[in-house]
Design a protein around this motif. Structure first.
Motif, PDB file in Angstrom:
ATOM      1  N   UNK A 148       0.838  -1.181   0.000  1.00  0.00           N
ATOM      2  CA  UNK A 148       0.000   0.000   0.000  1.00  0.00           C
ATOM      3  C   UNK A 148       0.880   1.239   0.000  1.00  0.00           C
ATOM      4  N   UNK A 149       0.411   2.275  -0.668  1.00  0.00           N
ATOM      5  CA  UNK A 149       1.145   3.539  -0.584  1.00  0.00           C
ATOM      6  C   UNK A 149       1.000   4.023   0.856  1.00  0.00           C
ATOM      7  N   UNK A 150       2.106   4.175   1.556  1.00  0.00           N
ATOM      8  CA  UNK A 150       1.998   4.658   2.941  1.00  0.00           C
ATOM      9  C   UNK A 150       2.960   5.806   3.229  1.00  0.00           C
ATOM     10  N   UNK A 151       3.539   6.332   2.185  1.00  0.00           N
ATOM     11  CA  UNK A 151       4.399   7.506   2.365  1.00  0.00           C
ATOM     12  C   UNK A 151       4.174   8.464   1.205  1.00  0.00           C
ATOM     13  N   UNK A 152       4.205   9.758   1.489  1.00  0.00           N
ATOM     14  CA  UNK A 152       3.971  10.743   0.436  1.00  0.00           C
ATOM     15  C   UNK A 152       2.494  10.780   0.084  1.00  0.00           C
ATOM     16  N   UNK A 153       2.203  11.051  -1.178  1.00  0.00           N
ATOM     17  CA  UNK A 153       0.810  11.131  -1.612  1.00  0.00           C
ATOM     18  C   UNK A 153       0.205   9.720  -1.630  1.00  0.00           C
ATOM     19  N   UNK A 154      -0.897   9.522  -0.917  1.00  0.00           N
ATOM     20  CA  UNK A 154      -1.494   8.185  -0.806  1.00  0.00           C
ATOM     21  C   UNK A 154      -2.945   8.162  -1.300  1.00  0.00           C
TER      22      UNK A 154
END
Lengths: 448, 233
Positions: A148-154
């Motif tokens: 999962x995207x969990x850093x920066x733009x999520x």
């Protein structure tokens, strides 16, 4: 070269009534190139998630897949390799693939690391692909992630919006999800908006299949950036049941078209009685469709507009017209897609009773389609074991494939692994999206 | 200004090292990099030539005559340096890049590359959005607040967090001015062995210290695995 054709479910309107009818719009590519041709040069950014969860076999397989991509490219293609965890590294900046050792060496160089700055990784890949402004190449980011995207733009909507903007500027996005933990909503949204393809593999082994599929598709491509314009007659309403995204001008964006394939849209028309009556004695004009596309030489092409005109018939004559099987079958496919999306939501909220109810509806929908029947079986297995994550992923990717797949020009209702194995990989109707397509084994009892 | 168009007029350019440095300086300034980068000069050009970034110039007797290709290489290298690329990486890839690609690198948005402008915009929008979220992590974005209200709320939130942190650190017996923070670099010397080194140390480490650390690691490993005693026996 590209043919546009209307196929109504019944080739008539019921006189004196409001009508609701399904019409299949077929966008057909030629069966084979008119002359021997070279494929479009590719300009790929291979973006690999190297976050901690990729440690071990997953990262090894990702490297193997990336290596396979490099091996399939030639010196006229360009590629770059980007890896990311919480930090983005451009291992190989965009360059011609004239020295494959350099790419392979870079792929050996990295290992798994920290958290997942997915958007930053994707953007770095897009930036590499954007180094080649020439329109006569096919630029695409291939994003491979297990997390999962969990850093920066999520934010899914924001990331998908960026993918759409990049696709519009000539750099598409295809996504490859691996394992049970990646965010399928994000990965499918990115590919859909990025005008690429969304694939996933239950295991790293299963990922090889979609990579192959994407390459075969890119090899056989004959037109891209397909934009469908629909002009209904006054009073007629049209819904594109596939749910394709639309561009700024409201045109539906259809999938890229390959030789031997057919992109299609199921149109649901609502025709008030008054529209028919206004037409007098002749056929009723309902709809005009036209298609704009970009050919391999980066020229914009337009198909001849096609018009849908149907006669109005009294009840008995109307009932005597048999519904078209192909239209019914595609409608069933899209109904199945909608049911699977609903079942997915129910599974994610733990409502397995509702899942069972929807699966029952799905079985009813699939009664005339051997492929749909067979493909539901695996979903049923996940449901019986209450494996919500697997169920969710498979249901979403199945639904997505059903909504936007390319069909073979000669596709039949019959389905078997033997029949599918004969098709180009991107035209196959797979049983499970997350599993590789295993060609049928030779039956030892069958005479040679 | 269309730098791509502007640069095209140098197609038949040639000159010596000093002239190349002057032309490069003008072009880099026009591209907005004049202040970011050090002024190009003959020494820098020779350094790039030695590193293999700028290809060998033609020779006219003892004089080196540079041409369009070397001008492209030099300017493209400066553009990449400004983007944070290490010189070694630039040298590695320049040998394989043709004139058009170098030109596109320099041209930037002037090279009619819409994709790159989109990326720049996305990058700047994302930075703004992330900075805003970091300042107001739970704020409803649709709700507009006055700057003074935002400041007061932020200050109150921060002081609450800081008080909580001080209490926690006191309970753990750590200094109250905050947890110890150190920038470290992880060196994976083998798939099963990683070494953490203070990042700031790299610029100061001597060969003797590095060798000493090597010996210390060897001794530690042998002690832990009990093989040191056997070896010495």
């Amino acid at each position: 070269m590209i043919k546009l054709e209307f196929l109504p479910q019944r080739a008539a309107l019921l006189a004196g009534q409001d009508n609701k009818l399904d019409v299949l719009l077929r966008v057909q590519a030629p069966a084979a190139p008119e002359s021997r041709r070279d494929r479009l040069p590719l300009n790929l950014a291979i973006v690999i998630d190297r976050s901690g969860s990729m440690a071990g076999r997953a990262i090894a397989e990702a490297k193997r897949c990336a290596g396979m991509i490099v091996d399939r490219l030639s010196a006229k293609d360009r590629a770059s390799v980007v890896v990311y965890d919480h930090v983005v590294n451009v291992l190989v900046p965009s360059r011609p693939v004239d020295d494959k050792h350099l790419f392979h060496a870079a792929l050996r160089e990295f290992d798994s690391g920290g958290t997942t700055a997915l958007h930053a990784g994707w953007l770095a890949g897009a930036e590499q692909a954007a180094h080649q402004p020439n329109g006569q190449v096919l630029s695409r980011v291939l994003l491979l992630s297990d997390g999962n995207a969990n850093q920066g733009l999520c934010d899914v909507t924001a990331i998908a919006g960026h993918c759409a903007e990049m696709a519009d500027a000539g750099v598409g996005t295809s996504t490859y999800g691996l394992g049970p933990n990646f965010n399928e909503d994000l990965m499918t949204a990115m590919a859909r908006s990025g005008q690429g393809n969304a694939y996933y593999g239950r295991t790293a082994d299963d990922l090889m299949d979609p990579f192959q599929q994407e390459f075969d598709l890119l090899d056989a491509l004959c037109a891209r950036r397909l934009r469908l314009a629909l002009n209904p007659a006054v009073g007629v309403r049209v819904e594109v049941v596939n749910g394709y995204i639309t561009d700024a001008e409201g045109h539906s964006v259809l999938p890229d078209l390959a030789y031997g394939g057919e992109a299609w849209a199921l149109l649901r028309l609502t025709v008030p009685r008054s529209v028919g009556e206004a037409a007098g004695d002749g056929d009723t004009h309902l709809l005009t469709a036209s298609l704009a596309y970009t050919d391999l030489a980066d020229r914009t092409g337009h198909t001849e507009p096609v018009h849908l005109r149907l006669p109005r018939l009294p009840a008995a004559a109307f009932a005597a017209i048999a519904p078209n099987d192909l239209v019914s079958s595609r409608a069933a496919e899209l109904n199945a897609a909608a049911l699977q999306e609903q079942a997915r939501s129910a599974a994610l909220s733990g409502d397995w009773e509702q899942v069972q109810h929807l699966l029952q509806e799905l079985r009813a929908e699939a009664v005339h389609s051997p492929w749909l029947r067979a493909s539901i079986a695996e979903l049923e297995r996940y449901a019986s074991r209450r494996e919500s994550r697997r169920f969710s992923k498979e249901a979403l990717y199945k639904a997505s494939a059903m909504r936007s797949r390319l069909a073979a020009l000669d596709e039949q209702e019959d389905w078997s692994k033997d029949l599918e194995a004969e098709k180009a990989s991107f035209l196959r109707r797979k049983l499970e999206q997350g599993r590789r397509f295993d060609p049928p084994r030779e039956d030892p009892s069958r005479p040679a | 200004m269309d730098h791509a168009m502007d640069f095209a007029k140098f197609k038949n350019w040639n000159g010596d090292a000093s002239e190349l440095a002057q032309v490069a300086s003008k072009i880099l300034t026009a591209r907005g990099l004049g202040e970011t980068l050090a002024e190009p000069n003959v020494r820098l050009l020779r350094d790039y030539a030695q590193r293999g970034i700028v290809s060998r110039p033609a020779r006219h007797g003892k004089e080196a005559i540079y041409a369009y290709r070397q001008l492209l290489e030099f300017i493209a290298a400066r553009v990449l340096v400004a983007d944070g690329w290490p010189l070694a990486k630039i040298a590695e890839h320049f040998g394989h890049i043709d004139d058009l690609e170098l030109f596109n690198l320099i041209a930037g948005d002037g090279g009619k590359n819409r994709a790159r402008s989109v990326i720049e915009r996305i990058r700047s929008e994302t930075q703004v959005a992330l900075a805003r979220d970091a300042t107001h992590p739970s704020a409803d974005k649709s709700e507009q607040q006055s700057p003074s209200t935002q400041f007061r709320e932020r200050a109150a939130r921060l002081s609450g967090i800081q008080a909580e942190m001080r209490n926690a650190l006191r309970r753990l017996g750590l200094p109250e001015d905050g947890p110890a923070v150190e920038q470290v670099t992880l060196l994976a010397v083998a798939p099963w062995c990683q070494v953490l080194v203070e990042s700031g140390r790299f610029s100061r480490i001597t060969i003797e210290e590095a060798e000493e650390i090597g010996r210390a690691v060897t001794a530690s490993l042998l002690t832990v695995t009990d093989k040191g005693a056997k070896t010495h026996d």
